[in-house]
Motif scaffolding. Structure first.
Motif, short mmCIF file in Angstrom:
data_model
loop_
_atom_site.label_atom_id
_atom_site.label_comp_id
_atom_site.label_asym_id
_atom_site.label_seq_id
_atom_site.Cartn_x
_atom_site.Cartn_y
_atom_site.Cartn_z
N ILE A 161 -15.83 24.69 26.35
CA ILE A 161 -15.59 23.12 26.24
C ILE A 161 -14.41 23.53 25.57
O ILE A 161 -14.04 24.02 24.47
N ALA A 162 -13.07 22.81 25.94
CA ALA A 162 -11.82 22.93 25.39
C ALA A 162 -11.37 21.69 25.11
O ALA A 162 -11.34 20.74 25.88
N THR A 163 -10.78 21.47 23.96
CA THR A 163 -9.80 20.09 23.49
C THR A 163 -8.24 20.45 24.06
O THR A 163 -7.66 20.97 23.42
N ASN A 164 -7.95 19.97 25.10
CA ASN A 164 -6.55 20.11 25.72
C ASN A 164 -6.58 21.66 26.03
O ASN A 164 -6.84 22.46 25.21
N MET A 165 -5.63 21.93 27.13
CA MET A 165 -5.39 23.30 27.36
C MET A 165 -3.82 23.60 27.82
O MET A 165 -3.43 24.35 28.24
N ALA A 166 -3.08 22.48 27.16
CA ALA A 166 -1.71 22.84 27.34
C ALA A 166 -1.10 24.01 26.34
O ALA A 166 -1.44 24.15 25.22
N GLY A 167 -0.33 24.88 27.15
CA GLY A 167 0.36 25.71 26.43
C GLY A 167 -0.46 26.78 25.58
O GLY A 167 -0.20 27.41 24.49
N ARG A 168 -1.68 27.29 26.48
CA ARG A 168 -2.61 28.12 25.79
C ARG A 168 -2.10 29.58 25.67
O ARG A 168 -2.32 30.63 25.11
N GLY A 169 -1.24 29.76 26.89
CA GLY A 169 -0.65 31.04 27.08
C GLY A 169 -1.38 32.29 27.34
O GLY A 169 -1.21 33.54 27.30
N THR A 170 -2.73 31.92 27.82
CA THR A 170 -3.72 33.06 28.20
C THR A 170 -4.28 32.75 29.25
O THR A 170 -4.92 31.40 29.54
N ASP A 171 -4.26 33.26 30.63
CA ASP A 171 -4.67 32.95 31.84
C ASP A 171 -6.34 33.15 31.86
O ASP A 171 -6.82 33.86 31.06
N ILE A 172 -6.88 32.10 32.34
CA ILE A 172 -8.25 32.42 32.80
C ILE A 172 -8.51 33.21 33.79
O ILE A 172 -8.36 32.73 35.07
N GLN A 173 -9.00 34.48 33.68
CA GLN A 173 -8.97 35.48 34.81
C GLN A 173 -10.61 35.43 35.47
O GLN A 173 -11.62 35.59 34.52
N LEU A 174 -10.74 35.28 36.62
CA LEU A 174 -12.25 35.43 37.00
C LEU A 174 -13.12 36.62 36.94
O LEU A 174 -12.26 37.64 37.16
N GLY A 175 -14.09 36.59 36.46
CA GLY A 175 -14.90 37.70 35.94
C GLY A 175 -14.40 38.27 34.56
O GLY A 175 -15.02 39.27 34.28
N GLY A 176 -13.70 37.62 33.89
CA GLY A 176 -13.42 37.94 32.51
C GLY A 176 -11.94 38.79 32.65
O GLY A 176 -11.30 39.20 33.61
N ASN A 177 -11.61 38.95 31.26
CA ASN A 177 -10.26 39.56 31.08
C ASN A 177 -10.29 41.14 30.75
O ASN A 177 -11.00 41.52 29.91
N VAL A 178 -9.92 41.83 31.76
CA VAL A 178 -10.12 43.50 31.53
C VAL A 178 -9.57 43.87 30.30
O VAL A 178 -10.28 44.57 29.57
N GLU A 179 -8.31 43.63 29.85
CA GLU A 179 -7.42 44.23 28.90
C GLU A 179 -8.52 43.72 27.45
O GLU A 179 -8.80 44.61 26.63
N MET A 180 -8.88 42.54 27.45
CA MET A 180 -9.60 42.00 26.22
C MET A 180 -11.15 42.76 26.05
O MET A 180 -11.31 43.16 24.91
N ARG A 181 -11.50 43.04 27.19
CA ARG A 181 -12.81 43.92 27.22
C ARG A 181 -12.58 45.48 26.66
O ARG A 181 -13.45 46.27 26.09
N VAL A 182 -11.72 45.93 27.31
CA VAL A 182 -11.28 47.43 26.89
C VAL A 182 -10.93 47.33 25.46
O VAL A 182 -11.53 48.39 24.54
N LEU A 183 -10.17 46.43 24.70
CA LEU A 183 -9.95 46.60 23.36
C LEU A 183 -10.89 46.24 22.46
O LEU A 183 -11.42 46.89 21.62
N GLU A 184 -12.24 45.48 22.86
CA GLU A 184 -13.40 45.20 22.18
C GLU A 184 -14.11 46.44 22.32
O GLU A 184 -14.94 46.86 21.35
N ALA A 185 -14.39 47.05 23.41
CA ALA A 185 -15.02 48.39 23.79
C ALA A 185 -14.59 49.40 22.91
O ALA A 185 -15.43 50.08 22.12
N LEU A 186 -13.27 49.41 22.59
CA LEU A 186 -12.52 50.65 21.73
C LEU A 186 -12.89 50.30 20.51
O LEU A 186 -13.20 51.39 19.49
N ALA A 187 -13.02 49.04 20.14
CA ALA A 187 -13.03 48.68 18.65
C ALA A 187 -14.51 48.96 18.21
O ALA A 187 -14.71 49.40 17.02
N ASP A 188 -15.39 48.71 18.97
CA ASP A 188 -16.86 49.15 18.94
C ASP A 188 -16.99 50.69 18.78
O ASP A 188 -17.91 50.94 18.02
N ASP A 189 -16.30 51.25 19.59
CA ASP A 189 -16.46 52.94 19.60
C ASP A 189 -15.18 53.51 19.51
O ASP A 189 -14.59 53.84 20.71
#
Length: 902
Positions: free
Chosen positions: A492-520
């Motif tokens: 649920i989003a309150t307006n989506m103008a100028g968010r600057g981040t694309d919604i990629q189908l299946g999720g964002n690979v870069e973000m998931r890689v960064l999270e995984a490296l932060a965990d381990d």
């Protein structure tokens, strides 16, 4: 039968088609150069930049250099980022270079597009500004695209709030500078309050590329940027008035929702008078209609607006004992931004938080007039066509719709209109459940925090897991958006103008890689990337089979553009997707713009509870209503701009004069011309043309000469001489003052005299300009009433503001002349102390202005506590300006404190 226009379009194509066709030869040339640039080494790419820059400096046009520059930039981006620009991205870059707005759909890679025209225009050595809507995007884009510029041998700068002077000057000196619109505007104003050229940040306004151009140049351009300083504290008045407003009932005021105006009725005025007199706010013998009541009337009006037009969690939130405004278009918080004219203080009183003092304007500029300073302007966004008339009229910008790289496969469904809000929300929850069951990711758009939380509550009751993105979850924005395309995700989003981040189908690979490296942190990055990419490919396939992203909007916005921005989040780069709008007759837009007729019609049709009407005609009638609102809002902005244009002409004159003074080595001639003009005005006033000698006011002239010129000359005796006329008197006075100032210069030393002249000129200009701004504000607030007397308010404003400006220039000449005539020759130590003091006062005023722009209170200047200066002894304070902070440290202006006139 086809109309002439339709036939012409079929034969020749639309204007947009012709622009696209004209850009294709450029694209073909760039593509033909690709093998040549692929063969170059990394060092040779930089050498090419140097060669292109030399050709640009030698006078070769940038249009001629475009194919080679774009080919070089494409190769650098391919090596630095692994991204090879599509032909449509090159096209977008060409249109930006030509000074247009490139409308490119979400996911088409606008961030990369900007690098091409930025690189080409930076070859001229004059710098390029890339403007973003917030600091996060400025930092992200500068770091990300900075790799491309670095590979090409160019420097990248980033301007953000609270930078130190050295860092900020370096950022503006870079070839390409990323900054927010607010910071650029504030730095322009700060530069024009600086005492010295070496302290200025901006080096000119060559070329700007504005990202999310509709958000910056239209939505945010409704309110000017203001640098302000603190005024008198009136906290108790706001609190007293706030106790009265809740006692009002509906018959005491009228609200016009279309224009967002609220006015008191006659009953309301009578009730207010009683209440204000009972509290001692209004004297017993005074009414609200008396001129003396202006201030009280202003504040009770603002109190009523705060209570009736501004809603908590929609227009603002309360956080850490502070009222923080919310941008209605992006749903973001705007810390540091405050409503003017006491309205923010009225909201603070309403919410029971600490009331910060009102501010007085030290400098201001609208975004329209700031961005029109640039020699060339361009912009990019996903949605600009609906506002193309405004872009053309105000900024001279054409809009070009750039084709998508792949055809759009999104299905846009007709709007579903329900009779009540309850039925609408039931329909929304059902639609979400249905899509969620087949694994389709859903993005739900709402218009306020309150509505997003109501919907979140309904989904929780149904056991549906979801994320909420609004001003309260601002810090988690990138993470929430990155996960919005996952299988079965509900966001649920309150307006989506100028968010600057694309919604990629299946999720964002870069973000998931960064999270995984932060965990381990010990894990192998390559192995983690391979595993996540494999998982992502599998999940993306499932999402595609489920139909791609489903954008579900819970309301229509006043502007079609905002609706299109939300819709555009689905169907990026040829992905499948769908969008639907769920509306009710209780929605703001429907309620304000004629839902009564529709309600009767639906009742006649015998619609059952829970049923919705779905038909293309409904879409068309809603779009017509939106177009009407957009047109009205454009007219309001146009009218505001006409008023600001009057002040803008004066601002250019004052800022231009300041710059001339700072650049000049010797101001002696300017000061002398001012002095001679003052003498001419004095003689003209006391010895009018064509008057007889016995009608001259020679005693008055003598007194004024003593006061303003500081010289004791026998004016009365001169006037009694035979055959002497006004020209003789003027020439003798000019000669006497020139000799007087020459003696003063000899005693001071030429260098010291030049420095004192410069400081006094700058100090006086700034003080006079601040007073003028305040007078114009007051004039602007009352001039509309002249419409009742059949006089055009704009013409009245132009005439009176011109007279006020002439008065400012006259006053400036007089004050500078008087101050310089009062300076007496001092010892060397005293001279140095005086110059240091004047400089310190100027810097203190500039610091107070910066603090005001950033929402802070100015602090006393420690430099004033030099040897011999004593806060408690006015004799040690030198000559503070009337509008400077009082040296006693009270925080008030000098004229309101120790400089108060008896």
């Amino acid at each position: 039968m086809l109309g002439i226009g339709t036939i012409t379009k079929k034969v020749f194509g639309t204007a947009n088609d012709r622009k696209i066709k004209a850009a294709r030869p450029y694209v073909e040339k760039i593509n033909a150069l690709e093998p040549e640039f692929e063969a170059l080494s990394d060092e040779q790419l930089k050498e090419r930049t140097q060669a292109l820059a030399e050709r640009a400096m030698a006078g070769e046009s940038l249009d001629d250099l475009l194919p080679e520059a774009f080919a070089n930039c494409r190769e650098a981006a391919k090596r630095a980022l692994g991204l090879r620009a599509f032909d449509v991205q090159l096209m977008g870059g060409i249109f930006l270079h030509q000074g247009n707005i490139a409308e490119m759909k979400t996911g088409e890679g606008k961030t990369l597009v900007a690098t091409f025209p930025a690189y080409l225009n930076a070859l001229s050595g004059k710098g390029v500004h890339i403007v973003t809507v917030n600091d996060y995007l400025a930092r992200r884009d500068a770091e990300w695209m900075g790799k491309v510029y670095s590979a090409l041998g160019l420097t990248t700068g980033i301007v953000v709030p609270n930078q130190d002077d050295v860092e900020k000057q370096a950022a503006y000196a870079a070839d390409i500078t990323y900054a927010t619109n607010n910071e650029l505007g504030f730095d322009y104003l700060r530069d024009n309050m600086k005492p010295d050229l070496t302290q200025m940040y901006q080096r000119g306004h060559n070329f700007a590329i504005v990202d999310e151009v509709d958000s910056i140049l239209i939505d945010e351009a409704r309110t000017p940027l203001i640098i302000s300083g603190p005024a008198e504290d009136r906290s108790s008045l706001y609190q007293e008035i706030d106790t009265v407003i809740p006692l009002l009932s509906e018959e005491h005021y009228e609200i016009d929702e279309k224009t967002r105006q609220v006015t008191y009725t006659d009953e309301g005025n009578e009730f207010l008078e009683e209440q204000l007199k009972a509290r001692g706010i209004l004297p017993e013998d005074q009414t609200l209609y008396d001129p003396e009541s202006t201030t009280v009337v202003h504040h009770v009006n603002q109190g009523l607006r705060a209570h009736t037009l501004f809603t908590k969690d929609k227009d603002y939130i309360v956080r850490d004992d502070e009222v923080v405004l919310i941008d209605e278009f992006t749903g973001r918080m705007m810390p540091g931004r405050r409503l003017s004219e006491g309205l923010h203080q009225a909201i603070e009183a309403k919410e029971g938080v600490s009331i910060k003092p009102e501010n007085v304007t030290l400098a201001s500029v609208t975004f329209q007039n700031y961005f029109r300073l640039y020699d060339k302007l361009a912009g990019m966004t996903g949605t600009a066509l609906t506002e193309q008339e405004e872009f053309l009229q105000i900024y001279g910008l054409g809009v070009v719709e750039v084709p998508t790289n792949k055809p759009i496969a999104r299905v846009d469904e007709d709007d579903a209109v329900y009779r009540t809000g309850r039925e609408k929300y039931d329909g929304i929850v059902e639609a979400i459940k249905e899509a969620h069951e087949k694994g389709q990711p859903i993005l739900v758009g709402t218009t306020s925090i309150e509505k997003s939380e109501v919907l979140a509550g309904l989904l929780t009751a149904e056991g549906l897991t979801h994320n909420v993105l609004n001003a309260r979850q601002h810090e988690k924005e990138a993470q929430i958006v990155a996960e919005a395309g996952k299988l079965g995700a509900i966001t649920i989003a309150t307006n989506m103008a100028g968010r600057g981040t694309d919604i990629q189908l299946g999720g964002n690979v870069e973000m998931r890689v960064l999270e995984a490296l932060a965990d381990d942190p010990e894990a192998d990055p390559e192995a983690i990337r391979e595993r996540i990419e494999a998982e992502h490919a599998d999940e993306k396939q499932k999402v595609l089979e489920a139909g791609g992203l489903f954008v579900l909007a819970t309301e229509r916005h006043e502007s079609r553009r905002i609706d299109n921005q939300l819709r555009g989040r689905s169907g990026r780069q040829g992905d499948p997707g769908r969008s639907a709008f769920f509306l009710s007759l209780e929605d703001d837009l429907m309620r304000i713009f004629g839902s009564d007729r529709l309600d009767k019609m639906l009742g006649t049709l015998g619609m059952k509870d829970g049923e919705a009407i779905v038909h293309p005609w409904v879409n068309k009638s809603l779009e017509r209503a939106q177009a009407k609102v957009e047109g009205r809002n454009f007219d309001i902005r146009k009218q505001l701009l006409k008023f600001d244009d009057v002040m803008n002409d004066q601002r250019k004159v004052i800022f231009g004069q300041r710059r001339q003074i700072m650049e000049a080595e010797d101001l002696n001639e300017i000061v002398r011309d001012m002095r001679h003009q003052v003498i001419e005005d004095m003689v003209l006033h006391h010895m009018p043309p064509k008057s007889y000698a016995d009608q001259w006011d020679t005693e008055g002239l003598y007194a004024e000469v003593m006061e303003k010129l500081g010289i004791d000359v026998p004016v009365i005796a001169w006037a009694d001489e035979e055959g002497v006329d006004d020209d003789d008197i003027r020439e003798r006075l000019e000669k006497a003052t020139d000799e007087f100032m020459a003696e003063k210069e000899e005693a001071f030393g030429p260098e010291n005299m030049r420095s004192v002249e410069k400081q006094i000129l700058l100090q006086t200009i700034d003080a006079k300009w601040r007073e003028h701004l305040l007078t114009l504000e007051h004039l602007r607030s009352v001039v509309n009433f002249r419409g009742y007397a059949q006089r055009d308010p704009l013409n009245e404003y132009k005439t009176e503001s011109f007279q006020l400006f002439e008065g400012l220039l006259d006053g400036l000449r007089e004050e500078v002349t008087q101050k310089l005539s009062q300076i007496r020759p001092l010892s060397k130590e005293e001279q140095e102390k005086l110059i240091a003091q004047l400089t310190a006062q100027r810097e203190q005023a500039a610091r107070a202005a910066m603090a005001g722009a950033e929402g802070e209170s100015p602090q006393p200047n420690p430099e004033l506590a030099a040897d011999g200066f004593d806060e408690a002894d006015p004799a040690t304070w030198g000559n503070p300006g009337r509008n400077d902070p009082c040296p006693c440290g009270s925080g008030k202006k000098f004229k309101h404190c120790h400089g108060r006139l008896a």
